[in-house]
Design an enzyme around this catalytic site. Structure first.
Site, PDB file in Angstrom:
ATOM      1  N   ARG A   1       0.840  -1.213   0.000  1.00 21.61           N
ATOM      2  CA  ARG A   1       0.000   0.000   0.000  1.00 21.61           C
ATOM      3  C   ARG A   1       0.870   1.257   0.000  1.00 21.61           C
ATOM      4  O   ARG A   1       0.562   2.243   0.671  1.00 21.61           O
ATOM      5  CB  ARG A   1      -0.934   0.021   1.220  1.00 21.61           C
ATOM      6  CG  ARG A   1      -1.930  -1.124   1.299  1.00 21.61           C
ATOM      7  CD  ARG A   1      -2.927  -1.093   0.155  1.00 21.61           C
ATOM      8  NE  ARG A   1      -4.009  -2.058   0.329  1.00 21.61           N
ATOM      9  CZ  ARG A   1      -4.005  -3.296  -0.163  1.00 21.61           C
ATOM     10  NH1 ARG A   1      -2.950  -3.733  -0.851  1.00 21.61           N
ATOM     11  NH2 ARG A   1      -5.038  -4.095   0.021  1.00 21.61           N
TER      12      ARG A   1
ATOM     13  N   SER B   1     -10.978  -1.151   2.924  1.00 21.77           N
ATOM     14  CA  SER B   1     -10.295  -1.293   4.219  1.00 21.77           C
ATOM     15  C   SER B   1      -9.977   0.100   4.742  1.00 21.77           C
ATOM     16  O   SER B   1      -9.292   0.872   4.064  1.00 21.77           O
ATOM     17  CB  SER B   1      -8.974  -2.056   4.061  1.00 21.77           C
ATOM     18  OG  SER B   1      -9.203  -3.353   3.596  1.00 21.77           O
TER      19      SER B   1
ATOM     20  N   GLU C   1      -5.565   3.411   6.049  1.00 21.35           N
ATOM     21  CA  GLU C   1      -5.172   3.271   4.642  1.00 21.35           C
ATOM     22  C   GLU C   1      -5.807   4.407   3.835  1.00 21.35           C
ATOM     23  O   GLU C   1      -5.225   4.918   2.874  1.00 21.35           O
ATOM     24  CB  GLU C   1      -5.664   1.920   4.099  1.00 21.35           C
ATOM     25  CG  GLU C   1      -5.408   1.767   2.608  1.00 21.35           C
ATOM     26  CD  GLU C   1      -6.101   0.574   1.990  1.00 21.35           C
ATOM     27  OE1 GLU C   1      -5.792  -0.570   2.390  1.00 21.35           O
ATOM     28  OE2 GLU C   1      -6.941   0.780   1.100  1.00 21.35           O
TER      29      GLU C   1
HETATM   30  P1  FAD Z   1      -9.038   8.202  -5.272  1.00 18.14           P
HETATM   31  O1  FAD Z   1      -9.707   7.715  -4.043  1.00 18.14           O
HETATM   32  O2  FAD Z   1      -9.757   9.204  -6.094  1.00 18.14           O
HETATM   33  O3  FAD Z   1      -7.603   8.769  -4.892  1.00 18.14           O
HETATM   34  C1  FAD Z   1      -6.783   8.076  -3.977  1.00 18.14           C
HETATM   35  C2  FAD Z   1      -5.447   8.842  -3.827  1.00 18.14           C
HETATM   36  O4  FAD Z   1      -4.715   8.792  -5.044  1.00 18.14           O
HETATM   37  C3  FAD Z   1      -5.646  10.339  -3.558  1.00 18.14           C
HETATM   38  O5  FAD Z   1      -4.606  10.755  -2.720  1.00 18.14           O
HETATM   39  C4  FAD Z   1      -5.549  10.981  -4.936  1.00 18.14           C
HETATM   40  O6  FAD Z   1      -5.124  12.332  -4.873  1.00 18.14           O
HETATM   41  C5  FAD Z   1      -4.503  10.086  -5.593  1.00 18.14           C
HETATM   42  N1  FAD Z   1      -4.716   9.982  -7.035  1.00 18.14           N
HETATM   43  C6  FAD Z   1      -5.784   9.435  -7.666  1.00 18.14           C
HETATM   44  N2  FAD Z   1      -5.613   9.470  -8.993  1.00 18.14           N
HETATM   45  C7  FAD Z   1      -4.412  10.042  -9.217  1.00 18.14           C
HETATM   46  C8  FAD Z   1      -3.676  10.386 -10.402  1.00 18.14           C
HETATM   47  N3  FAD Z   1      -4.133  10.126 -11.629  1.00 18.14           N
HETATM   48  N4  FAD Z   1      -2.485  11.001 -10.236  1.00 18.14           N
HETATM   49  C9  FAD Z   1      -1.987  11.288  -9.003  1.00 18.14           C
HETATM   50  N5  FAD Z   1      -2.638  10.987  -7.863  1.00 18.14           N
HETATM   51  C10 FAD Z   1      -3.834  10.380  -7.966  1.00 18.14           C
HETATM   52  N6  FAD Z   1      -7.661  -1.120  -2.478  1.00 18.14           N
HETATM   53  C11 FAD Z   1      -6.830  -2.171  -2.597  1.00 18.14           C
HETATM   54  O7  FAD Z   1      -5.604  -1.977  -2.718  1.00 18.14           O
HETATM   55  N7  FAD Z   1      -7.274  -3.465  -2.579  1.00 18.14           N
HETATM   56  C12 FAD Z   1      -8.581  -3.760  -2.455  1.00 18.14           C
HETATM   57  O8  FAD Z   1      -8.960  -4.929  -2.443  1.00 18.14           O
HETATM   58  C13 FAD Z   1      -9.497  -2.684  -2.326  1.00 18.14           C
HETATM   59  N8  FAD Z   1     -10.826  -2.918  -2.171  1.00 18.14           N
HETATM   60  C14 FAD Z   1     -11.691  -1.878  -2.044  1.00 18.14           C
HETATM   61  C15 FAD Z   1     -13.057  -2.166  -1.913  1.00 18.14           C
HETATM   62  C16 FAD Z   1     -13.980  -1.146  -1.807  1.00 18.14           C
HETATM   63  C17 FAD Z   1     -15.440  -1.469  -1.646  1.00 18.14           C
HETATM   64  C18 FAD Z   1     -13.539   0.209  -1.856  1.00 18.14           C
HETATM   65  C19 FAD Z   1     -14.535   1.341  -1.782  1.00 18.14           C
HETATM   66  C20 FAD Z   1     -12.182   0.508  -1.981  1.00 18.14           C
HETATM   67  C21 FAD Z   1     -11.250  -0.548  -2.071  1.00 18.14           C
HETATM   68  N9  FAD Z   1      -9.870  -0.298  -2.193  1.00 18.14           N
HETATM   69  C22 FAD Z   1      -9.001  -1.352  -2.345  1.00 18.14           C
HETATM   70  C23 FAD Z   1      -9.346   1.086  -2.218  1.00 18.14           C
HETATM   71  C24 FAD Z   1      -9.446   1.753  -3.631  1.00 18.14           C
HETATM   72  O9  FAD Z   1     -10.192   0.949  -4.487  1.00 18.14           O
HETATM   73  C25 FAD Z   1      -8.065   1.971  -4.221  1.00 18.14           C
HETATM   74  O10 FAD Z   1      -7.246   2.742  -3.388  1.00 18.14           O
HETATM   75  C26 FAD Z   1      -8.139   2.662  -5.601  1.00 18.14           C
HETATM   76  O11 FAD Z   1      -6.891   2.604  -6.260  1.00 18.14           O
HETATM   77  C27 FAD Z   1      -8.578   4.124  -5.493  1.00 18.14           C
HETATM   78  O12 FAD Z   1      -8.864   4.606  -6.787  1.00 18.14           O
HETATM   79  P2  FAD Z   1      -9.585   5.991  -6.995  1.00 18.14           P
HETATM   80  O13 FAD Z   1      -9.531   6.293  -8.451  1.00 18.14           O
HETATM   81  O14 FAD Z   1     -10.935   5.948  -6.397  1.00 18.14           O
HETATM   82  O15 FAD Z   1      -8.635   6.962  -6.184  1.00 18.14           O
HETATM   83  N1  EPU Z   2     -11.019 -11.313   9.710  1.00 19.46           N
HETATM   84  C1  EPU Z   2     -11.788 -11.484  10.822  1.00 19.46           C
HETATM   85  N2  EPU Z   2     -12.837 -10.646  11.009  1.00 19.46           N
HETATM   86  C2  EPU Z   2     -13.139  -9.643  10.138  1.00 19.46           C
HETATM   87  C3  EPU Z   2     -12.332  -9.446   9.027  1.00 19.46           C
HETATM   88  C4  EPU Z   2     -11.258 -10.299   8.820  1.00 19.46           C
HETATM   89  O1  EPU Z   2     -11.537 -12.379  11.638  1.00 19.46           O
HETATM   90  O2  EPU Z   2     -14.118  -8.935  10.390  1.00 19.46           O
HETATM   91  C5  EPU Z   2      -9.903 -12.240   9.472  1.00 19.46           C
HETATM   92  C6  EPU Z   2     -10.219 -13.176   8.288  1.00 19.46           C
HETATM   93  O3  EPU Z   2     -10.919 -14.317   8.709  1.00 19.46           O
HETATM   94  C7  EPU Z   2      -8.843 -13.512   7.771  1.00 19.46           C
HETATM   95  C8  EPU Z   2      -8.041 -12.239   8.051  1.00 19.46           C
HETATM   96  O4  EPU Z   2      -8.757 -11.510   9.050  1.00 19.46           O
HETATM   97  O5  EPU Z   2      -8.267 -14.559   8.523  1.00 19.46           O
HETATM   98  C9  EPU Z   2      -7.846 -11.357   6.817  1.00 19.46           C
HETATM   99  O6  EPU Z   2      -9.120 -10.991   6.290  1.00 19.46           O
HETATM  100  P1  EPU Z   2      -9.384 -10.851   4.707  1.00 19.46           P
HETATM  101  O7  EPU Z   2      -8.816 -12.037   4.024  1.00 19.46           O
HETATM  102  O8  EPU Z   2     -10.818 -10.526   4.514  1.00 19.46           O
HETATM  103  O9  EPU Z   2      -8.488  -9.660   4.240  1.00 19.46           O
HETATM  104  P2  EPU Z   2      -8.109  -8.287   4.940  1.00 19.46           P
HETATM  105  O10 EPU Z   2      -6.756  -8.398   5.524  1.00 19.46           O
HETATM  106  O11 EPU Z   2      -9.198  -7.839   5.832  1.00 19.46           O
HETATM  107  C10 EPU Z   2      -6.921  -7.391   2.817  1.00 19.46           C
HETATM  108  C11 EPU Z   2      -6.851  -6.075   2.085  1.00 19.46           C
HETATM  109  C12 EPU Z   2      -8.056  -5.935   1.168  1.00 19.46           C
HETATM  110  C13 EPU Z   2      -8.043  -7.076   0.160  1.00 19.46           C
HETATM  111  C14 EPU Z   2      -8.104  -8.406   0.929  1.00 19.46           C
HETATM  112  C15 EPU Z   2      -7.993  -9.611   0.020  1.00 19.46           C
HETATM  113  C16 EPU Z   2      -5.628  -4.482   3.429  1.00 19.46           C
HETATM  114  C17 EPU Z   2      -5.697  -3.324   4.350  1.00 19.46           C
HETATM  115  N3  EPU Z   2      -6.804  -4.971   3.013  1.00 19.46           N
HETATM  116  O12 EPU Z   2      -8.068  -7.329   3.648  1.00 19.46           O
HETATM  117  O13 EPU Z   2      -7.929  -4.703   0.474  1.00 19.46           O
HETATM  118  O14 EPU Z   2      -9.152  -6.987  -0.710  1.00 19.46           O
HETATM  119  O15 EPU Z   2      -7.006  -8.460   1.874  1.00 19.46           O
HETATM  120  O16 EPU Z   2      -6.682  -9.751  -0.397  1.00 19.46           O
HETATM  121  O17 EPU Z   2      -4.526  -4.926   3.090  1.00 19.46           O
HETATM  122  C18 EPU Z   2      -8.432  -2.384   0.635  1.00 19.46           C
HETATM  123  O18 EPU Z   2      -7.208  -2.201   0.636  1.00 19.46           O
HETATM  124  O19 EPU Z   2      -9.267  -1.447   0.650  1.00 19.46           O
HETATM  125  C19 EPU Z   2      -8.938  -3.762   0.607  1.00 19.46           C
HETATM  126  C20 EPU Z   2     -10.243  -4.068   0.663  1.00 19.46           C
END
Ligand code: FAD
Ligand code: EPU
Length: 346
Positions: free
Chosen positions: A164, A233, A329
């Site tokens: 991240r 997250s 995050e």
């Molecule tokens: P924004 O939220 O608009 O911007 C995020 C940051 O990046 C800001 O600081 C912004 O200024 C900067 N930025 C954006 N675009 C640019 C650009 N073109 N140039 C320079 N800076 C820029 N993240 C994960 O890593 N793994 C996941 O599994 C994951 N799951 C998610 C699930 C949900 C339901 C949600 C809502 C979010 C999740 N995220 C996850 C977080 C999010 O999807 C990512 O961080 C994504 O890359 C953000 O994209 P955005 O276009 O919305 O960025």
């Molecule tokens: N867990 C619990 N309770 C909860 C949530 C999780 O016990 O309420 C336990 C799960 O059972 C598992 C562990 O925690 O043993 C990890 O949970 P999970 O696999 O759901 O993943 P996470 O660590 O919660 C991370 C990323 C996600 C990404 C998933 C899948 C971060 C901060 N988050 O979540 O990214 O989608 O792994 O790889 O690294 C995001 O960054 O926004 C995001 C959603």
């Protein structure tokens, strides 16, 4: 270029918070950046903010500056003997790109399905899920510099990707707009099914099956921002020293943990929060999601204050029980730019 003043931020943050910027516009053409620099609207000292889809942002107040919403579009493909080389404009939607790549027989990125947001934001925090990170496919990142309008390409190595983390959160923070990303997808496809629930798919799996499994997993745990405001997250998974990790695991042997290459140990923040019995905990209109404790939601017309108070409470509870202090995050954006999120919830 159509500048609007004021500029509502509500459609541009997946928390669904009601905030506005002094002015803003939607960037559809890279040439508009040079026009902007030469215009009366431009001032070097004015706060500015780049937004993709606002899926990793918490607005802590109105924004007293210029917002640029990136909608630069376009995908081009080149082919070498062993890889597909994609040049993707930064305003393309990430989940749509993953589907497009599978439909065009370029499998590889299926574990990163359904991560909301734009392609240009993917390098910023080096998005990752289900055992795969953006950096594994990144060839280069193209940028436009606010200071003098020059364009520069950064190789993947120069981007200093980490968990991240990247150069764009440090030296290049607020300095550049990412305009395009180069991706390299090896033709020799390798399934990645080490992540717990994906293991059951076995090694004979297809990319489409992984894609479907990842989508189902995500939909079962993560709230859909169009129905329930959230930014994924809310906290990072904490990475702690080996010694501290051993002490913690001696007391909590069931704690999910992931040894890192440098000897440190990554813990699951969702598990830590869950162990504090915080699922469903509400402050004002903000709540800890019941299906995934790592996600804070806008349950009922939450304000940013509600979210910050809830994040503080969660951090405090986890800190007191485990002596592990969670870091957000999600990026916190105040009146003049990003604020230190950890300090904001301390
Ligand atoms: P924004 O939220 O608009 O911007 C995020 C940051 O990046 C800001 O600081 C912004 O200024 C900067 N930025 C954006 N675009 C640019 C650009 N073109 N140039 C320079 N800076 C820029 N993240 C994960 O890593 N793994 C996941 O599994 C994951 N799951 C998610 C699930 C949900 C339901 C949600 C809502 C979010 C999740 N995220 C996850 C977080 C999010 O999807 C990512 O961080 C994504 O890359 C953000 O994209 P955005 O276009 O919305 O960025
Ligand atoms: N867990 C619990 N309770 C909860 C949530 C999780 O016990 O309420 C336990 C799960 O059972 C598992 C562990 O925690 O043993 C990890 O949970 P999970 O696999 O759901 O993943 P996470 O660590 O919660 C991370 C990323 C996600 C990404 C998933 C899948 C971060 C901060 N988050 O979540 O990214 O989608 O792994 O790889 O690294 C995001 O960054 O926004 C995001 C959603």
């Amino acid at each position: 270029m159509q500048l609007m003043s004021p500029f509502s931020l509500k459609p541009f943050n997946t928390f669904g918070l009601d905030a506005q910027a002094k002015m803003g516009f939607v960037l559809n053409d890279e040439a508009e950046l040079d026009t902007l620099r030469g215009s009366a609207w431009w001032s070097d000292s004015q706060p500015r903010l780049l937004i993709g889809e606002g899926s990793n942002i918490l607005f802590t107040s109105d924004f007293d500056g210029l917002v640029i919403v990136n909608r630069l579009k376009g995908i081009s493909v080149q082919e070498t003997a062993d890889a597909w080389l994609l040049h993707v404009a930064a305003g393309e939607n990430w989940p749509a790109l993953i589907q497009w790549s599978l439909q065009h027989q370029m499998p590889g990125m299926e574990n990163l399905a359904l991560i909301p947001g734009t392609v240009g934001a993917a390098p910023v925090q080096n998005i990752g899920a289900y055992g795969v990170e953006f950096c594994q496919f990144c060839d280069y990142v193209d940028t436009w510099h606010f200071a003098d309008g020059h364009r520069q390409r950064y190789s993947a190595a120069a981007c200093q990707f980490g968990y991240r983390d990247s150069l764009f959160k440090h030296e290049l923070h607020d300095q550049v707009i990412i305009t395009a990303v180069g991706l390299r997808i090896p033709k020799q496809w390798q399934p990645v099914v080490e992540y717990g629930p994906l293991k059951a798919l076995g090694e004979q799996v297809t990319a489409e099956q992984i894609f479907t499994a990842v989508c189902e997993l995500r939909q079962s745990k993560l709230p859909d921002p169009t129905l329930l405001g959230n930014a994924g997250s809310f906290f990072k998974n904490p990475v702690i020293d080996a010694g501290k990790g051993q002490t913690l695991l001696a007391i909590f042997p069931n704690a999910p943990h992931y040894p890192q290459a440098d000897g440190r140990i990554k813990l699951a923040a969702g598990w830590l929060i869950d162990q504090c019995q915080l699922k469903g905990k509400t402050i004002g209109g903000a709540a800890v999601h019941r299906q995934q404790a790592l996600v804070l939601i806008n349950d009922n017309q939450a304000t940013s204050d509600d979210v910050i108070k809830l994040a503080h409470y969660v951090r405090q509870q986890v800190g007191e029980k485990f002596n592990v202090w969670l870091q957000p995050e999600v990026r916190f954006i105040g009146a003049t730019g990003e604020v230190n999120a950890e300090e904001a919830i301390a």
